[in-house]
Design a protein around this motif. Structure first.
Motif, PDB file in Angstrom:
ATOM      1  N   CYS A 131      27.869  32.795  56.425  1.00 46.19           N
ATOM      2  CA  CYS A 131      27.478  31.440  56.056  1.00 46.19           C
ATOM      3  C   CYS A 131      28.627  30.864  55.235  1.00 46.19           C
ATOM      4  N   GLU A 132      29.339  29.937  55.835  1.00 44.54           N
ATOM      5  CA  GLU A 132      30.540  29.415  55.207  1.00 44.54           C
ATOM      6  C   GLU A 132      30.415  27.914  54.989  1.00 44.54           C
ATOM      7  N   CYS A 133      30.891  27.490  53.854  1.00 42.12           N
ATOM      8  CA  CYS A 133      30.886  26.069  53.514  1.00 42.12           C
ATOM      9  C   CYS A 133      32.160  25.438  54.057  1.00 42.12           C
ATOM     10  N   ASN A 134      32.029  24.376  54.842  1.00 43.26           N
ATOM     11  CA  ASN A 134      33.196  23.684  55.382  1.00 43.26           C
ATOM     12  C   ASN A 134      33.737  22.725  54.330  1.00 43.26           C
ATOM     13  N   CYS A 135      34.209  23.319  53.242  1.00 45.04           N
ATOM     14  CA  CYS A 135      34.648  22.524  52.091  1.00 45.04           C
ATOM     15  C   CYS A 135      35.659  23.345  51.307  1.00 45.04           C
ATOM     16  N   THR A 136      35.798  23.045  50.044  1.00 46.40           N
ATOM     17  CA  THR A 136      36.761  23.788  49.225  1.00 46.40           C
ATOM     18  C   THR A 136      36.085  24.903  48.427  1.00 46.40           C
ATOM     19  N   SER A 137      34.882  25.260  48.807  1.00 40.82           N
ATOM     20  CA  SER A 137      34.133  26.289  48.073  1.00 40.82           C
ATOM     21  C   SER A 137      34.897  27.605  48.009  1.00 40.82           C
ATOM     22  N   GLN A 138      34.809  28.274  46.860  1.00 45.85           N
ATOM     23  CA  GLN A 138      35.485  29.553  46.689  1.00 45.85           C
ATOM     24  C   GLN A 138      34.610  30.725  47.098  1.00 45.85           C
ATOM     25  N   GLU A 139      33.316  30.498  47.252  1.00 44.03           N
ATOM     26  CA  GLU A 139      32.407  31.598  47.552  1.00 44.03           C
ATOM     27  C   GLU A 139      31.723  31.378  48.893  1.00 44.03           C
ATOM     28  N   ASN A 140      31.744  32.389  49.743  1.00 42.35           N
ATOM     29  CA  ASN A 140      31.008  32.384  51.000  1.00 42.35           C
ATOM     30  C   ASN A 140      30.255  33.706  51.110  1.00 42.35           C
ATOM     31  N   THR A 141      29.264  33.750  51.991  1.00 41.59           N
ATOM     32  CA  THR A 141      28.423  34.935  52.110  1.00 41.59           C
ATOM     33  C   THR A 141      28.556  35.531  53.511  1.00 41.59           C
ATOM     34  N   PHE A 142      28.685  36.846  53.560  1.00 44.44           N
ATOM     35  CA  PHE A 142      28.817  37.561  54.827  1.00 44.44           C
ATOM     36  C   PHE A 142      27.824  38.718  54.859  1.00 44.44           C
ATOM     37  N   VAL A 191      39.448  36.895  56.987  1.00 47.99           N
ATOM     38  CA  VAL A 191      40.275  36.491  58.116  1.00 47.99           C
ATOM     39  C   VAL A 191      40.880  37.718  58.768  1.00 47.99           C
ATOM     40  N   SER A 192      41.418  37.506  59.945  1.00 47.81           N
ATOM     41  CA  SER A 192      42.078  38.595  60.645  1.00 47.81           C
ATOM     42  C   SER A 192      43.552  38.640  60.274  1.00 47.81           C
ATOM     43  N   THR A 193      44.139  39.797  60.474  1.00 48.25           N
ATOM     44  CA  THR A 193      45.579  39.906  60.272  1.00 48.25           C
ATOM     45  C   THR A 193      46.326  39.012  61.251  1.00 48.25           C
ATOM     46  N   ILE A 194      45.712  38.780  62.409  1.00 46.12           N
ATOM     47  CA  ILE A 194      46.320  37.878  63.373  1.00 46.12           C
ATOM     48  C   ILE A 194      46.329  36.459  62.825  1.00 46.12           C
ATOM     49  N   ASP A 195      45.254  36.054  62.156  1.00 47.42           N
ATOM     50  CA  ASP A 195      45.220  34.740  61.509  1.00 47.42           C
ATOM     51  C   ASP A 195      46.345  34.611  60.489  1.00 47.42           C
ATOM     52  N   LEU A 196      46.569  35.674  59.722  1.00 45.99           N
ATOM     53  CA  LEU A 196      47.602  35.631  58.692  1.00 45.99           C
ATOM     54  C   LEU A 196      48.990  35.504  59.311  1.00 45.99           C
ATOM     55  N   ARG A 197      49.186  36.181  60.428  1.00 43.61           N
ATOM     56  CA  ARG A 197      50.490  36.083  61.089  1.00 43.61           C
ATOM     57  C   ARG A 197      50.696  34.703  61.711  1.00 43.61           C
ATOM     58  N   LYS A 198      49.625  34.114  62.217  1.00 41.88           N
ATOM     59  CA  LYS A 198      49.739  32.780  62.807  1.00 41.88           C
ATOM     60  C   LYS A 198      49.896  31.698  61.748  1.00 41.88           C
ATOM     61  N   ASN A 199      49.282  31.911  60.590  1.00 36.62           N
ATOM     62  CA  ASN A 199      49.344  30.940  59.486  1.00 36.62           C
ATOM     63  C   ASN A 199      50.104  31.559  58.317  1.00 36.62           C
ATOM     64  N   LYS A 200      51.401  31.681  58.478  1.00 39.50           N
ATOM     65  CA  LYS A 200      52.216  32.413  57.513  1.00 39.50           C
ATOM     66  C   LYS A 200      52.314  31.712  56.158  1.00 39.50           C
ATOM     67  N   ASP A 201      52.093  30.388  56.143  1.00 35.46           N
ATOM     68  CA  ASP A 201      52.263  29.645  54.896  1.00 35.46           C
ATOM     69  C   ASP A 201      50.986  29.522  54.084  1.00 35.46           C
ATOM     70  N   GLY A 202      49.853  29.810  54.696  1.00 39.84           N
ATOM     71  CA  GLY A 202      48.597  29.689  53.973  1.00 39.84           C
ATOM     72  C   GLY A 202      47.421  29.559  54.913  1.00 39.84           C
ATOM     73  N   VAL A 203      46.244  29.270  54.358  1.00 39.58           N
ATOM     74  CA  VAL A 203      45.008  29.178  55.126  1.00 39.58           C
ATOM     75  C   VAL A 203      44.579  27.718  55.228  1.00 39.58           C
ATOM     76  N   PRO A 204      44.365  27.214  56.434  1.00 37.99           N
ATOM     77  CA  PRO A 204      43.904  25.832  56.580  1.00 37.99           C
ATOM     78  C   PRO A 204      42.544  25.636  55.916  1.00 37.99           C
ATOM     79  N   ASP A 205      42.414  24.578  55.163  1.00 37.53           N
ATOM     80  CA  ASP A 205      41.158  24.249  54.503  1.00 37.53           C
ATOM     81  C   ASP A 205      40.797  22.822  54.878  1.00 37.53           C
ATOM     82  N   VAL A 206      39.639  22.352  54.421  1.00 32.18           N
ATOM     83  CA  VAL A 206      39.167  21.039  54.815  1.00 32.18           C
ATOM     84  C   VAL A 206      40.108  19.933  54.353  1.00 32.18           C
ATOM     85  N   PHE A 207      40.821  20.143  53.245  1.00 35.35           N
ATOM     86  CA  PHE A 207      41.733  19.128  52.727  1.00 35.35           C
ATOM     87  C   PHE A 207      43.198  19.475  52.956  1.00 35.35           C
TER      88      PHE A 207
END
Length: 303
Positions: free
Chosen positions: A64-75, A95-111
């Motif tokens: 359950c993930e918030c499509n926002c800038t929330s720091q906490e999500n539940t799995f 995230v997957s290690t593949i995600d990290l390799r594809k997004n080397k500069d950081g993680v896309p967020d809503v903003f």
């Protein structure tokens, strides 16, 4: 209870939508993590449910993930082999290690892009937990992600976790045909990669599948193909085990005798190989396909 998420699951990608399409399972060829399409929302308001199945472990990840800038999500991590085990994990993002390799500069967020706090070094085929923390004062970004190598989790016994277990039980039943096909497809992709295929599940996965759904005729083509890839990769004993099950339930499945003969030949048992080559040749002749018999069959069946 401490739970090391890195060695429990494979890579994570995708988002889920509603259960209604012809294909309820969509798998990523790189990570072998699949999106499962589920109709019911099991999250609270403002949260997005994402359901995933890991081919490597058989685990389900309900998030359950918030499509926002929330720091906490539940799995919720639910064991596919034993639905009794449900672990609840709260963290910023998985995230997957593949995600990290594809997004080397950081993680896309809503903003926009949220950078990593420090350079992230990843290992293939592992799940990575990221924790969002305030950035250093001199940073142009208010937050950054750091790798959390010791994610806490707890075994759940609440009604909430019970509902997640029941949901996974329904999911498993509804996608049982697709899971075997996707396992076969993943096996086909990986069998030539000695490093990745060594740790990829083989007999352990099929044993659990057969125990739950039996060795049905409708699945024999998939079983035969899986055994072929195992044999080509050098896992001859596993291939023989599975092909014996195929033959025992369908004694006239011609190609199974060729594959099991090749497996016996590869492991050095020429007597058993010769017997199965002969059986394969006899079936081919009886069906008028003698011109399609490979030359090695004629040579090896004479031993």
């Amino acid at each position: 209870m401490r739970f090391n998420i890195f060695y429990f699951l494979g890579a994570l990608v995708f988002a889920a939508s509603s259960l209604a399409g012809a294909q309820d399972l969509v798998c990523d060829s790189d990570s072998n993590m699949c999106t499962v399409l589920v109709a019911e929302s099991y999250c609270g308001g403002g949260e997005t449910p994402k359901t995933k199945w890991d081919i490597r472990t058989g685990e389900y990840i309900l998030s359950c993930e918030c499509n926002c800038t929330s720091q906490e999500n539940t799995f919720w991590l639910v064991s596919g082999a034993n639905k009794e085990f449900v672990k609840k994990v709260e963290t910023s993002k998985i995230v997957s290690t593949i995600d990290l390799r594809k997004n080397k500069d950081g993680v896309p967020d809503v903003f926009g892009l949220v950078p990593y706090c420090t350079t992230v070094h990843v290992v293939s085929d592992k799940l990575v937990s990221l924790q969002k923390i305030p950035s250093a004062n001199n940073s142009q970004h208010p937050y950054c992600y750091e790798v959390d190598e010791s994610v806490s989790s707890e075994l759940c016994s609440t009604s909430e976790c019970k509902s997640k277990k029941e949901l996974v039980t329904k999911i498993t039943s509804s996608i049982k045909a697709e899971t075997l096909i996707e396992f076969k497809n993943a096996t086909a992709r990986l069998y030539k990669d000695k490093v990745r295929f060594q740790d990829f599940p083989k007999r352990v996965f099929v044993e659990k599948y057969i125990a739950e759904y039996a060795c049905l005729v409708v699945n024999q083509q998939s079983y035969n193909d899986i055994a072929y890839y195992w044999q080509q990769a050098g896992f001859n004993d596993d291939a023989i085990w599975l092909l014996e099950k195929v033959i025992s339930s369908s004694a006239d499945r011609t190609v199974a005798y060729l594959n099991i003969a090749d497996a016996y030949w590869s492991k050095g048992d020429k007597q058993m190989a010769s017997a199965n080559y002969k059986k394969y040749a006899d079936l081919m002749v009886s069906s008028g396909k003698q011109k399609k018999i490979p030359e090695r069959v004629n040579e090896r069946s004479k031993l």
